[in-house]
Motif scaffolding. Structure first.
Motif, PDB file in Angstrom:
ATOM      1  N   LEU A  23     -46.362  28.546  32.156  1.00 11.35           N
ATOM      2  CA  LEU A  23     -45.550  29.713  31.808  1.00 11.35           C
ATOM      3  C   LEU A  23     -44.688  29.409  30.594  1.00 11.35           C
ATOM      4  O   LEU A  23     -44.221  28.284  30.422  1.00 11.35           O
ATOM      5  CB  LEU A  23     -44.627  30.110  32.968  1.00 11.35           C
ATOM      6  CG  LEU A  23     -45.262  30.655  34.234  1.00 11.35           C
ATOM      7  CD1 LEU A  23     -44.200  30.850  35.308  1.00 11.35           C
ATOM      8  CD2 LEU A  23     -45.983  31.961  33.957  1.00 11.35           C
ATOM      9  N   GLY A  24     -44.459  30.439  29.795  1.00 14.98           N
ATOM     10  CA  GLY A  24     -43.494  30.356  28.716  1.00 14.98           C
ATOM     11  C   GLY A  24     -42.115  30.716  29.238  1.00 14.98           C
ATOM     12  O   GLY A  24     -41.968  31.235  30.348  1.00 14.98           O
ATOM     13  N   LEU A  25     -41.106  30.454  28.447  1.00 14.49           N
ATOM     14  CA  LEU A  25     -39.735  30.737  28.881  1.00 14.49           C
ATOM     15  C   LEU A  25     -39.526  32.220  29.179  1.00 14.49           C
ATOM     16  O   LEU A  25     -38.849  32.576  30.146  1.00 14.49           O
ATOM     17  CB  LEU A  25     -38.735  30.258  27.831  1.00 14.49           C
ATOM     18  CG  LEU A  25     -38.621  28.742  27.677  1.00 14.49           C
ATOM     19  CD1 LEU A  25     -37.653  28.399  26.564  1.00 14.49           C
ATOM     20  CD2 LEU A  25     -38.189  28.106  28.975  1.00 14.49           C
ATOM     21  N   ALA A  58     -49.585  26.379  20.306  1.00 19.11           N
ATOM     22  CA  ALA A  58     -50.009  26.178  18.915  1.00 19.11           C
ATOM     23  C   ALA A  58     -49.740  27.400  18.047  1.00 19.11           C
ATOM     24  O   ALA A  58     -49.307  27.277  16.908  1.00 19.11           O
ATOM     25  CB  ALA A  58     -51.491  25.836  18.874  1.00 19.11           C
ATOM     26  N   GLU A  59     -49.964  28.589  18.598  1.00 19.02           N
ATOM     27  CA  GLU A  59     -49.891  29.786  17.766  1.00 19.02           C
ATOM     28  C   GLU A  59     -48.483  30.280  17.470  1.00 19.02           C
ATOM     29  O   GLU A  59     -48.158  30.597  16.342  1.00 19.02           O
ATOM     30  CB  GLU A  59     -50.741  30.926  18.348  1.00 19.02           C
ATOM     31  CG  GLU A  59     -50.406  31.331  19.767  1.00 19.02           C
ATOM     32  CD  GLU A  59     -51.076  30.491  20.844  1.00 19.02           C
ATOM     33  OE1 GLU A  59     -50.694  30.658  22.008  1.00 19.02           O
ATOM     34  OE2 GLU A  59     -51.931  29.656  20.543  1.00 19.02           O
ATOM     35  N   ASP A  60     -47.622  30.343  18.455  1.00 13.46           N
ATOM     36  CA  ASP A  60     -46.295  30.925  18.193  1.00 13.46           C
ATOM     37  C   ASP A  60     -45.137  29.968  18.465  1.00 13.46           C
ATOM     38  O   ASP A  60     -43.994  30.366  18.470  1.00 13.46           O
ATOM     39  CB  ASP A  60     -46.119  32.225  18.966  1.00 13.46           C
ATOM     40  CG  ASP A  60     -46.210  32.038  20.475  1.00 13.46           C
ATOM     41  OD1 ASP A  60     -46.395  30.895  20.933  1.00 13.46           O
ATOM     42  OD2 ASP A  60     -46.102  33.035  21.198  1.00 13.46           O
ATOM     43  N   LYS A  61     -45.460  28.704  18.672  1.00 15.78           N
ATOM     44  CA  LYS A  61     -44.431  27.670  18.855  1.00 15.78           C
ATOM     45  C   LYS A  61     -43.504  27.947  20.040  1.00 15.78           C
ATOM     46  O   LYS A  61     -42.355  27.544  20.052  1.00 15.78           O
ATOM     47  CB  LYS A  61     -43.602  27.482  17.585  1.00 15.78           C
ATOM     48  CG  LYS A  61     -44.413  27.193  16.363  1.00 15.78           C
ATOM     49  CD  LYS A  61     -44.377  25.744  16.056  1.00 15.78           C
ATOM     50  CE  LYS A  61     -45.119  25.533  14.740  1.00 15.78           C
ATOM     51  NZ  LYS A  61     -45.672  24.248  14.615  1.00 15.78           N
TER      52      LYS A  61
END
Length: 69
Positions: A23-25, A58-61
């Motif tokens: 999961l992202g933040l 990789a794509e949006d850091k």
């Protein structure tokens, strides 16, 4: 905010991560309904216990989080 509260937040984050692979933040915030500082405190708790790993997409850091199994 005290250690008991942070432990509760960590449980919410852990449960969210347990349901998903990574999961992202933003996703963690949405699933747990926690504020930024609450998510960061919970992630710090889980990191200190060695229960999470961090990586950068990789794509949006974006910071991605997964459980260490």
């Amino acid at each position: 905010m005290n250690t008991e509260t942070i432990g509760t937040f960590a449980g919410l984050v852990w449960n969210s991560l347990n349901e998903a692979d990574v999961l992202g933040l933003k996703q963690i915030k949405k699933m747990t309904k926690l504020k930024d500082k609450e998510v960061y405190a919970a992630l710090g708790w889980l990191a200190r216990e060695g229960k999470v790993a961090f990586e950068e997409s990789a794509e949006d850091k974006e910071l991605l989080v997964r459980l260490v199994k």
